[in-house]
Design an enzyme around this catalytic site. Structure first.
Site, PDB file in Angstrom:
ATOM      1  N   LYS A 121     -86.978  44.563  -8.081  1.00 24.47           N
ATOM      2  CA  LYS A 121     -85.727  43.812  -8.111  1.00 24.47           C
ATOM      3  C   LYS A 121     -85.965  42.483  -8.800  1.00 24.47           C
ATOM      4  CE  LYS A 121     -81.942  42.143  -5.185  1.00 24.47           C
ATOM      5  NZ  LYS A 121     -81.384  42.087  -3.817  1.00 24.47           N
ATOM      6  N   ASP A 226     -73.121  40.152   4.049  1.00 27.76           N
ATOM      7  CA  ASP A 226     -72.642  40.993   2.940  1.00 27.76           C
ATOM      8  C   ASP A 226     -72.855  42.464   3.296  1.00 27.76           C
ATOM      9  OD1 ASP A 226     -71.470  41.553   0.556  1.00 27.76           O
ATOM     10  OD2 ASP A 226     -73.246  41.202  -0.666  1.00 27.76           O
TER      11      ASP A 226
END
Length: 455
Positions: A121, A226
């Site tokens: 990532k 989130d």
């Protein structure tokens, strides 16, 4: 900017040395001067300029000559520095296809020497789709200056710490392998994002698992902030895995309840819309009471037992601790008391409080003396009246009432001015640049006497 790792084959040690020099110069320079890059790289005379020309060709650095001749790293150059470090550590040996793109990161496949596939990532904060990082994240904390590369590095470090801690406590998260700069290496989760799933064999079980993960996070002192169908992975066996953690906050955050309710509401809406799950709620009673909870039992933030762990404090999660909140409330109450017009004591030191009380008592004694003098003058005036003089007692009563009203009004006005002057004389310890009264008590008392006028 697309990541093309084939360029790594054509970069030499001098190229990475100059890239590192530009990175070091960007610690205190927005645009690193060419002379500084040459001094940090310590190459032969003219060598760094030839290398910079090659780096510009591959778009690893950006040239800016608006104010002075200098360079800065691009995200592609930052990617190459992180990938080179990971390869030297033996974390992986090759980079594969791109798995996904988010508003603040890109995901790639990487492979180890033994053939194990991992996920890489790369945080890329500063995109047009997400530039309100300073307002929505607290990566900077007390810092005022920043660049996007530095913010991406902070986001990667924070997510790596959260992932490690959650894995140790048994949460369904990927295995965090390593982290360098803005690059995070984790285990590849077999499955698909929940948003791509159309059917589930046991939607009730999956729903309860996801809601249980939200509640368990809150019990350990954290809120995902989130938690939606895009950040939940599910495999063929309907095993749930949570991803994406850099925005997590503490349960002591001022908006913790709002974030918790938003996460729960996202899950309820998605399962109701995608899998036709019904969450019936009872209507309001006749007496106007609030609606009861649905049959599944929607979790409430106030009812969660938050004593399972203190991961928010261990990981320095975003948000105030309860101790900070109590201190803030005390400070707010003290400021309100200091600026109020009541007779309550302020928040200054003991000497200032004693001095202010003494001034107020002196003012009250002056009021009493003034009233006694007025009564003595009235008594003398009554004794001087002759028996045969014509005098109306009602006129005296009206005059005395008007005089008393004016006297009380004047005294109260002078008293308010004296109290305000006494409060202004207090020292405020909230700022280091507080004005220090050189006169001390004498100057403050002189101000009070000036406010009293001719008394």
């Amino acid at each position: 900017m697309k990541l093309d790792v084939n360029v790594l084959r054509y970069l030499s040690k001098d190229d990475f040395r100059v890239l590192t020099a530009v990175e070091m110069g960007m610690r205190n320079h927005e645009i690193v001067p060419s002379e500084l890059i040459d001094r940090i790289a310590s190459l032969k005379h003219g060598g760094s300029y030839k290398v910079l020309k090659n780096l510009l060709k591959h778009k690893l650095v950006h040239h800016d000559a608006s104010k002075y001749d200098g360079f800065r790293l691009t995200y592609l150059g930052y990617d190459f520095l992180a990938i080179k470090t990971m390869v030297n550590r033996g974390v992986f040996s090759g980079v594969g296809r791109q798995l996904g793109t988010g508003k603040e990161s890109d995901i790639f496949e990487v492979v180890k020497e033994d053939g194990t596939v991992l996920a890489m990532k790369l945080h890329r904060l500063g995109r047009v789709s997400f530039r309100a990082v300073k307002a929505k994240r607290d990566y900077l904390r007390h810092r005022s200056s920043y660049n996007w590369l530095y913010l991406s590095r902070l986001a990667a470090l924070k997510e790596f710490a959260f992932m490690k801690a959650l894995e140790e406590h048994g949460f369904p998260v990927p295995n965090a392998v390593d982290c360098n700069r803005h690059c995070l290496i984790m285990s590849l989760v077999p499955g698909y994002p929940l948003v791509q799933v159309k059917e589930l064999q046991n939607p009730d079980v999956v729903f309860e698992t996801i809601i249980g993960a939200v509640v368990r996070l809150a019990e350990h002192g954290l809120i995902h902030c989130d938690f939606n169908e895009f950040n939940i992975m599910i495999d063929d066996d309907e095993k749930v895995t949570m991803i994406d953690f850099p925005q997590m906050v503490s349960v002591s955050h001022p908006n913790a309840q709002m974030y918790f309710d938003r996460d729960v509401e996202c899950i309820y809406k998605f399962f109701e819309k995608r899998f036709n799950m019904l969450f019936e709620e009872n209507e309001n009673d006749s007496d106007g009471s609030e609606a009861e909870m649905d049959e599944v039992g929607r979790p409430q933030f106030s009812e969660i037992n938050k004593n399972s762990g203190f991961l928010d404090k261990e990981l320095a999660a975003s948000g105030f601790t309860r101790k900070d909140q109590n201190e803030l409330e005390k400070l707010t109450e003290a400021e309100l008391d200091m600026y109020s017009d009541s007779d309550d004591e302020g928040t200054g030191d003991d000497e200032d409080e004693d001095m202010n009380e003494t001034n107020i008592k002196q003012l009250e004694s002056l009021q009493l003396e003034k009233e006694d003098n007025n009564h003595q003058v009235e008594d003398e005036h009554d004794d001087n009246h002759q028996v045969g003089d014509e005098h109306d007692p009602e006129d005296d009563g009206e005059a005395e009432s008007e005089d008393d009203a004016e006297l009380v009004k004047s005294l109260s006005k002078q008293r308010r001015k004296a109290i305000q002057a006494a409060h202004r004389g207090k020292r405020n310890f909230a700022s280091r640049n507080t004005y220090k009264d050189k006169g001390g008590k004498s100057s403050l008392s002189s101000k009070v006497h000036k406010q009293l006028g001719g008394w």
